[in-house]
Design a protein around this motif. Structure first.
Motif, PDB file in Angstrom:
ATOM      1  N   LEU A 189       0.836  -1.207   0.000  1.00 52.47           N
ATOM      2  CA  LEU A 189       0.000   0.000   0.000  1.00 52.47           C
ATOM      3  C   LEU A 189       0.871   1.257   0.000  1.00 52.47           C
ATOM      4  O   LEU A 189       0.582   2.221  -0.728  1.00 52.47           O
ATOM      5  CB  LEU A 189      -0.912   0.001   1.222  1.00 52.47           C
ATOM      6  N   VAL A 235      -7.295   5.011  -0.123  1.00 51.73           N
ATOM      7  CA  VAL A 235      -6.831   3.795  -0.802  1.00 51.73           C
ATOM      8  C   VAL A 235      -7.779   3.418  -1.933  1.00 51.73           C
ATOM      9  O   VAL A 235      -7.343   3.074  -3.044  1.00 51.73           O
ATOM     10  CB  VAL A 235      -6.706   2.632   0.210  1.00 51.73           C
ATOM     11  N   GLY A 292      -6.734  -2.240  -4.127  1.00 54.10           N
ATOM     12  CA  GLY A 292      -6.124  -1.639  -2.945  1.00 54.10           C
ATOM     13  C   GLY A 292      -6.936  -1.901  -1.696  1.00 54.10           C
ATOM     14  O   GLY A 292      -6.377  -2.174  -0.621  1.00 54.10           O
ATOM     15  N   MET A 332      -5.691  -3.841   1.682  1.00 53.70           N
ATOM     16  CA  MET A 332      -5.783  -3.229   3.004  1.00 53.70           C
ATOM     17  C   MET A 332      -6.680  -4.047   3.930  1.00 53.70           C
ATOM     18  O   MET A 332      -6.384  -4.192   5.114  1.00 53.70           O
ATOM     19  CB  MET A 332      -6.305  -1.794   2.924  1.00 53.70           C
TER      20      MET A 332
END
Length: 502
Positions: free
Chosen positions: A186, A290, A298, A302
């Motif tokens: 990330l 994100v 993404g 996460m």
């Protein structure tokens, strides 16, 4: 009487934990949902650079305290952590007080992690999670799915821990790798996505206060942000390696934890040039950043990282709380059931299931009520920090003339610094005018838990005190303080001897 029981009956735990597993226990317990959910709040309060600096200073303070933990683990590699070290520092009564409040801290964090998992699901699948409304507690609507899922998670990790540290330690390591990997991915991709990441970080500090205040606001939460590294001494009895490595493992985990916090704060701020449009009325700033920059892929990365942070917290605090209860029972501060271990893996099984039974009702009270308990339990963790530093200061010496103690002026100075830092953390929590003071519900719960503890101590006092000081030392430490002093005095002579060939 308890004192007539032979010392040979002292229950012990099996040595199965590898260094990498212990590192994972410390890291995974320290980094939880907060690293992913709270960066937006920290940036708002202190600015991105202020938040990063504050958390790194907090990590350094925890490393100072960790030095004392390393000293105590090396001298007394047994379970118990703060309970054991409070006994060395101040005797039986303070040991019970420290153990009582530390147990609450560990138990509530187990429940908080289970609750955090349902909170993530509410973000990912709100239609499913917001079905079957039950009631409202302190403004929080409680729904059946969150209670059921949190309860199943509590039971699942209870079962995993009953199988022994070979399984729980191994999965802790793999979960931690996924956590570190997810945060790294990330950080790299959002940094690459941004046109001017360093420019986007501005303003570096909050404009509503001085730079020093911005940093101190974040430093004040360090005991909460890094709670979990103190799970390592709870596992000391199960080390399959030299306890001398403990300090290095704890420091490495704290440094890695600080990096994870910094990356999550950084990507929340450096990805876009302005967050003003997102900040207005948005509950999860980091999640929106994100999703906006990396899309669903993404969000999946996460979500996996958050789940790993939650699972490692559940696993780590199950282990530490059950070992704490085991150590207290071994000292006769708790009923015998808590020192019962399985024949195959020597796991304190009843302590594990007790944690499950106590935490299962907590999801029914809602997230807000649970947060009061967790805020209050930070006091217990800070008390454990304080007694550990006092114990380390007590067993170390400034100079050679202090017979029977290890001469380590630097470590002793660090222990003294840790005493001051721990006292400051307690003051920040307990003084009502402090910026980090507990809320009134947390004060009330703290008082209630103290009253319950007083009643429990009164019931256990006769049994707890049935052991002599020497017998208590044997059951808690595995040896007497006098024998430890003799070992220290004879250490130079022992070094000259050649090791025996076995």
């Amino acid at each position: 009487m308890e004192s007539s029981e032979p010392y040979s009956s002292r229950r012990k735990l099996k040595k199965t934990l590898k260094p990498s597993w212990v590192f994972a226990i410390a890291l995974g317990s320290s980094v939880g949902w907060g690293a992913f959910i709270l960066p937006g709040d920290w940036i708002k309060d202190s600015g991105p650079l202020g938040a990063m600096i504050g958390l790194f200073i907090g990590a350094l303070l925890m490393m100072v305290i960790a030095s004392s933990y390393g000293v105590m683990i090396k001298k007394f590699p047994v379970s118990g952590g703060g309970f054991t070290y409070a006994f060395i520092a101040a005797g039986k009564v303070w040991a019970f007080i420290c153990g009582w409040f530390l147990a609450l801290g560990y138990l509530s964090i187990v429940a908080l992690n289970a609750s955090a998992f349902t909170l993530l699901l509410k973000f990912l699948a709100p239609d499913f999670m917001n079905r079957f409304y039950l009631y409202t507690v302190a403004g929080w609507d409680v729904y059946a799915p969150e209670v059921i899922i949190a309860s199943l998670l509590i039971l699942l990790f209870a079962f995993i821990n009953t199988t022994g540290t070979s399984l729980s330690g191994r999965i802790q390591f793999y979960f931690s790798l996924l956590l570190i990997g997810g945060v790294g991915v990330l950080g790299l991709f959002t940094f690459g996505f941004a046109d001017q990441p360093f420019q986007n970080l501005k303003p570096y500090f909050s404009g509503n206060q001085s730079i020093l205040t911005s940093i101190l606001v974040i430093v004040a939460i360090a005991p909460w942000a890094y709670v979990g590294f103190d799970n390592v001494p709870q596992a000391a009895e199960e080390f399959k390696f030299s306890p001398r490595k403990a300090t290095m493992l704890i420091v490495a985990s704290l440094f890695t934890s600080a990096l994870i916090y910094a990356i999550m704060i950084g990507l929340t701020a450096w990805t876009f040039p302005s967050l003003s449009s997102i900040e207005q009325g948005n509950l999860w700033l980091t999640g929106d950043v994100v999703v906006s920059s990396l899309g669903i892929a993404g969000l999946i990365v996460m979500a996996i990282a958050i789940i790993m942070g939650i699972f490692t917290g559940l696993n780590g605090f199950y282990m530490s709380s059950s070992r704490l209860l085991f150590s207290m029972a071994r000292a006769r501060a708790l009923p015998n059931a808590f020192r019962t271990v399985t024949k195959k893996n020597q796991t304190p099984i009843w302590g594990i299931w007790f944690v499950a039974v106590i935490t299962l009702p907590m999801p029914w009270f809602g997230r807000q009520a649970l947060s009061w308990i967790v805020d209050m339990s930070s006091t217990g963790v800070s008390v454990a920090y304080l007694f550990t530093c006092i114990a380390a200061y007590k067993v170390l010496a400034w100079k050679q003339e202090d017979a029977g103690r290890e001469v380590a002026p630097v470590k002793k100075a660090l222990a003294l610094t840790g005493i001051i830092a721990s006292s400051a953390f307690l003051a920040l929590l307990l003084i009502p005018t402090s910026p980090a003071a507990l809320s009134m519900p947390s004060y009330i719960m703290l008082l209630a838990w103290a009253i319950v503890g007083g009643g429990f101590y009164a019931a256990m006092r006769k049994r707890y005190n049935s052991l002599s000081q020497e017998e208590t030392e044997l059951y808690v430490l595995g040896k007497t303080i006098a024998s430890e002093v003799m070992d220290t005095e004879n250490a130079p002579a022992q070094k000259k001897k050649k090791p025996a060939i076995i």
